[in-house]
Design an enzyme around this catalytic site. Structure first.
Site, short mmCIF file in Angstrom:
data_model
loop_
_atom_site.label_atom_id
_atom_site.label_comp_id
_atom_site.label_asym_id
_atom_site.label_seq_id
_atom_site.Cartn_x
_atom_site.Cartn_y
_atom_site.Cartn_z
N ASP A 48 1.18 -0.93 0.04
CA ASP A 48 -0.40 -0.27 0.35
C ASP A 48 0.58 1.29 0.31
OD1 ASP A 48 1.45 -0.18 2.71
OD2 ASP A 48 -1.16 -1.22 3.17
N ASN A 117 -6.92 -3.01 14.72
CA ASN A 117 -9.10 -3.73 14.21
C ASN A 117 -9.39 -4.62 12.41
OD1 ASN A 117 -8.31 -2.90 11.67
ND2 ASN A 117 -9.07 -0.85 11.35
N HIS A 119 -7.05 -4.84 10.02
CA HIS A 119 -7.36 -5.04 8.83
C HIS A 119 -5.99 -5.49 8.28
CE1 HIS A 119 -4.41 -0.56 9.18
NE2 HIS A 119 -4.24 -1.32 8.53
N GLU A 124 -9.57 -2.20 5.19
CA GLU A 124 -10.50 -1.21 6.71
C GLU A 124 -12.11 -2.28 7.16
OE1 GLU A 124 -8.36 -0.09 8.79
OE2 GLU A 124 -8.19 2.28 8.57
#
Ligand code: GLP
Length: 226
Positions: A48, A117, A119, A124
């Site tokens: 990313d 979380n 990811h 997400e």
């Protein structure tokens, strides 16, 4: 991973950023410096990059990768792929990147970190588990977690170009690393929970060759740790 590179010098590596990966790159650089690995034929695809950041921006993932890895080994610059964050059309860049991965023959070994979380990359929750490389909106929690890499928290970009969960799942082999108590809930959901869009990493349960490495704190919430 070192064995992988020794056996196949033209391996296509999928790479991740973040604090968890820094010791991994330090080890690979040490092995290179000691003459144990040759990176001249490898190709790398990072997961990313932030939308809006130029490669030489000190907060960009390209800057991170050059600092920790790329500038310290003998990989030809043109073999290291990272989505370009500072392009006019980030969606077109995402499609171009997905195509470049396919054209390379696909990722042989993908390194992954884990977001608190759940990811992977910047997928997400709730995430589309079949997604390809795309522009993703970052959650407030992720922006806060990554604020340490920016001069001011408000400068953390709101979007990133990320390999999709579907892109990641096409890697032939995956190694995920997670360290620390803040990853414990996500690690338990990833391994013992249902495969669900609310924990994007849970999709890895359906991959045929995944290794998950957790320290004791990250493994603390597993019910079946033994
Ligand atoms: C970022 C990256 C992820 C990485 C995560 C964990 O959000 N996009 O790919 O897994 O950070 O980072 P850390 O290792 O610093 O906890």
């Amino acid at each position: 991973m070192v064995r992988n590179l020794e056996q196949r010098p033209d391996t296509v590596l999928g790479l991740a950023t973040g604090g968890t990966m820094e010791p991994v790159y330090a080890r690979l650089v040490a092995d290179y410096t000691a003459g144990h690995i040759d990176f001249s034929a490898i190709r790398t695809f990072n997961l990313d990059e932030y939308v809006g950041l130029a490669p030489d921006d000190p907060s960009s993932f390209m800057h991170y990768m050059r600092k920790h890895f790329l500038n310290r080994i003998n990989i030809p610059a043109e073999n290291a792929y990272i989505p370009r964050g500072n392009v006019a059309d980030a969606h077109a860049e995402a499609m171009r990147y997905e195509y470049a991965i396919v054209a390379s023959g696909g990722v042989d070994l993908q390194l992954l970190g884990l977001g608190a979380n759940g990811h992977i990359g910047f997928n997400e929750p709730p995430a589309i588990l079949s997604s390809l490389t795309h522009v993703a909106a970052l959650t407030q929690a992720t922006r806060a977690a990554n604020a340490r890499y920016f001069d001011k928290p408000c400068n953390v970009p709101r979007h990133a170009i990320t390999m999709g969960v579907g892109t990641i799942m096409r890697a032939k082999e995956i190694v995920l690393l997670a360290i620390g108590a803040e990853k414990a809930e996500a690690a338990a959901n990833m391994i013992e929970g249902q495969v669900h869009e609310n924990c994007p990493a849970s999709a890895l349960q359906d991959h045929r060759k995944v290794t998950v490495v957790l320290d004791q704190k990250a493994a603390a919430r597993l019910k079946h740790a033994r």
